[in-house]
Design an enzyme around this catalytic site. Sequence first.
Site, short mmCIF file in Angstrom:
data_model
loop_
_atom_site.label_atom_id
_atom_site.label_comp_id
_atom_site.label_asym_id
_atom_site.label_seq_id
_atom_site.Cartn_x
_atom_site.Cartn_y
_atom_site.Cartn_z
N GLY A 9 0.76 -1.21 -0.22
CA GLY A 9 0.15 -0.06 0.08
C GLY A 9 0.90 1.24 0.03
O GLY A 9 0.67 1.87 0.68
N ALA A 10 1.68 1.41 -0.98
CA ALA A 10 2.63 2.33 -1.00
C ALA A 10 2.30 3.52 -1.90
O ALA A 10 3.03 4.58 -2.11
CB ALA A 10 4.00 2.05 -1.60
N ARG A 34 -2.16 -1.21 -6.05
CA ARG A 34 -3.10 -1.70 -7.27
C ARG A 34 -3.01 -0.41 -8.29
O ARG A 34 -3.14 -0.82 -9.48
CB ARG A 34 -4.73 -1.81 -6.96
CG ARG A 34 -5.04 -3.13 -6.17
CD ARG A 34 -6.32 -2.93 -5.56
NE ARG A 34 -6.39 -1.58 -4.73
CZ ARG A 34 -7.60 -1.25 -3.88
NH1 ARG A 34 -8.75 -1.89 -3.99
NH2 ARG A 34 -7.51 -0.14 -3.27
N ARG A 35 -2.67 0.79 -7.96
CA ARG A 35 -2.49 1.81 -8.90
C ARG A 35 -1.10 1.84 -9.65
O ARG A 35 -0.30 2.66 -9.09
CB ARG A 35 -2.88 3.15 -8.30
CG ARG A 35 -4.43 3.02 -7.99
CD ARG A 35 -4.82 4.35 -7.15
NE ARG A 35 -4.43 4.14 -5.63
CZ ARG A 35 -4.86 4.81 -4.98
NH1 ARG A 35 -5.61 6.05 -5.03
NH2 ARG A 35 -4.34 4.93 -3.45
N ASP A 59 -3.95 -7.15 -6.29
CA ASP A 59 -4.80 -6.64 -5.20
C ASP A 59 -4.67 -7.71 -4.01
O ASP A 59 -4.79 -8.93 -4.41
CB ASP A 59 -6.15 -6.92 -6.06
CG ASP A 59 -7.42 -6.21 -5.02
OD1 ASP A 59 -7.20 -6.56 -3.77
OD2 ASP A 59 -8.26 -5.79 -5.60
N TYR A 152 -14.53 -2.59 10.82
CA TYR A 152 -12.93 -2.08 10.85
C TYR A 152 -12.39 -2.20 11.77
O TYR A 152 -11.10 -2.72 11.97
CB TYR A 152 -13.36 -0.42 10.27
CG TYR A 152 -11.94 0.14 10.33
CD1 TYR A 152 -10.82 -0.30 9.18
CD2 TYR A 152 -11.34 0.81 11.32
CE1 TYR A 152 -9.53 0.28 9.39
CE2 TYR A 152 -10.17 1.44 11.22
CZ TYR A 152 -9.25 1.09 10.42
OH TYR A 152 -7.86 1.56 10.23
N GLU A 188 -5.92 9.33 2.30
CA GLU A 188 -7.26 9.17 1.47
C GLU A 188 -7.90 8.23 2.25
O GLU A 188 -9.23 7.80 1.50
CB GLU A 188 -6.69 8.38 0.14
CG GLU A 188 -5.85 9.58 -0.98
CD GLU A 188 -5.23 8.82 -2.17
OE1 GLU A 188 -5.79 7.78 -2.51
OE2 GLU A 188 -4.43 9.40 -2.73
P1 NDP Z 1 -4.71 5.36 2.21
O1 NDP Z 1 -6.19 5.08 1.57
O2 NDP Z 1 -4.24 6.82 1.82
O3 NDP Z 1 -3.80 4.27 1.77
C1 NDP Z 1 -4.15 2.95 1.77
C2 NDP Z 1 -2.99 2.21 0.79
O4 NDP Z 1 -3.52 0.65 0.83
C3 NDP Z 1 -3.13 2.69 -0.47
O5 NDP Z 1 -1.78 2.54 -1.03
C4 NDP Z 1 -3.97 1.43 -1.37
O6 NDP Z 1 -3.36 1.11 -2.73
C5 NDP Z 1 -3.56 0.32 -0.33
N1 NDP Z 1 -4.58 -0.79 -0.71
C6 NDP Z 1 -5.97 -0.91 -0.28
N2 NDP Z 1 -6.67 -1.79 -0.67
C7 NDP Z 1 -5.78 -2.49 -1.18
C8 NDP Z 1 -5.79 -3.57 -2.04
N3 NDP Z 1 -6.94 -4.34 -2.00
N4 NDP Z 1 -4.83 -4.33 -2.53
C9 NDP Z 1 -3.57 -3.64 -2.52
N5 NDP Z 1 -3.45 -2.60 -1.95
C10 NDP Z 1 -4.48 -1.79 -1.23
O7 NDP Z 1 -4.76 5.21 3.76
P2 NDP Z 1 -3.82 5.34 4.84
O8 NDP Z 1 -2.55 5.79 4.35
O9 NDP Z 1 -4.50 6.02 5.95
O10 NDP Z 1 -3.85 3.75 5.30
C11 NDP Z 1 -2.98 2.67 5.41
C12 NDP Z 1 -3.03 2.11 6.60
O11 NDP Z 1 -3.10 2.87 7.81
C13 NDP Z 1 -4.36 1.11 6.54
O12 NDP Z 1 -4.08 -0.09 7.02
C14 NDP Z 1 -5.20 1.81 7.44
O13 NDP Z 1 -6.17 0.99 7.97
C15 NDP Z 1 -4.30 2.43 8.69
N6 NDP Z 1 -4.62 3.53 9.41
C16 NDP Z 1 -4.83 4.67 8.99
C17 NDP Z 1 -5.51 5.64 9.82
C18 NDP Z 1 -5.82 6.85 9.05
O14 NDP Z 1 -6.27 7.64 9.91
N7 NDP Z 1 -5.53 7.29 7.97
C19 NDP Z 1 -5.45 5.65 11.44
C20 NDP Z 1 -4.84 4.09 11.64
C21 NDP Z 1 -4.47 3.36 10.88
P3 NDP Z 1 -4.09 0.98 -4.04
O15 NDP Z 1 -5.39 1.78 -3.67
O16 NDP Z 1 -3.22 1.40 -4.95
O17 NDP Z 1 -4.25 -0.35 -4.08
C1 8X3 Z 2 -8.21 4.46 11.51
C2 8X3 Z 2 -8.10 5.38 12.72
O1 8X3 Z 2 -10.09 6.11 14.29
O2 8X3 Z 2 -10.20 6.84 12.27
O3 8X3 Z 2 -7.60 3.34 11.76
O4 8X3 Z 2 -10.86 4.63 12.77
S1 8X3 Z 2 -10.06 5.68 13.05
#
Ligand code: NDP
Ligand code: 8X3
Length: 252
Positions: A9-10, A34-35, A59, A152, A188
Amino acid sequence: MSQIVMVTGATSGIGEATARLFARNGYDLILTGRRHMRLDRLQAEFESLGVKVWTLCFDIRYRDSTEESLRKLPTEWQEIDILVNNAGLASGLNPLHEGDWEDWDKMLDTNVRGLLCVSRIVTQGMVARQRGHVINVGSVAGRFTYPNGAVYSATKHAVNAITQGMRIDLVKHGIKVSQVSPGLVETEFSEVRFHGDKERAKKVYEWLEPLKGEDIAEAIYWMATRPAHVNINDLWIMPTAQASPAYTSRNT
Ligand code: NDP
Ligand code: 8X3
């Protein structure tokens, strides 16, 4: 020889910021998502810093394509030193009795099954080499549940349990297992949760200063660079204006 870091998920948010920080510090990187256009763009950016990059576009919800992508890594990319299990999402925000099956499948398949599949494959190599570090991106939702977030939250509780279990299974092989558990990070994430509704997503971060992807990247980098005898089990990180997932102080 530089170390190989794989970030799932980079392509945005925390994963992108983490990849950028490791790239700036000279690590070789395997980037997944995926992108593919975003992966290509990051590859060009990091290679211009003199860093080696391999991208994998798949994916993570589908075990076959995940396994195929990882097993086909060229020999010189197979010795992954640090795995950052970051790919994940929330989909929907509903009371359980109104939950959407598709949302639930997405979250369970990505956050739990996807993470398990990548971990199983990558840690086999780490066990063979008797070294490595796995850093799982959990959440404060892995400790506290909040209204309309049961599923979630269940997936992140699972990440917390998997982290503990992996640590127990891998300790005798000298492999570190860590978790970072963030609160509100502006990425995002909310746009994905609200199925592309940007206006609704923006409101999540209104009237307070949320964390940035870079804040979590710094924590991950710090965990990854501790001395060999030190393992950071878990770091909980919230914005100053957040006390728990459902309790924030907003300057309205
Ligand atoms: P983003 O949506 O910005 O990034 C999510 C990343 O995960 C993207 O690179 C996306 O890549 C990848 N991803 C999602 N679904 C898939 C899939 N089916 N296959 C492959 N890659 C996938 O969100 P965040 O950076 O916030 O999220 C990253 C992590 O941090 C997650 O695990 C989230 O639960 C966790 N998190 C986030 C918080 C927040 O408040 N933002 C708080 C706590 C935890 P692509 O779409 O290109 O596949
Ligand atoms: C994301 C943090 O509190 O928005 O994991 O669910 S919260």
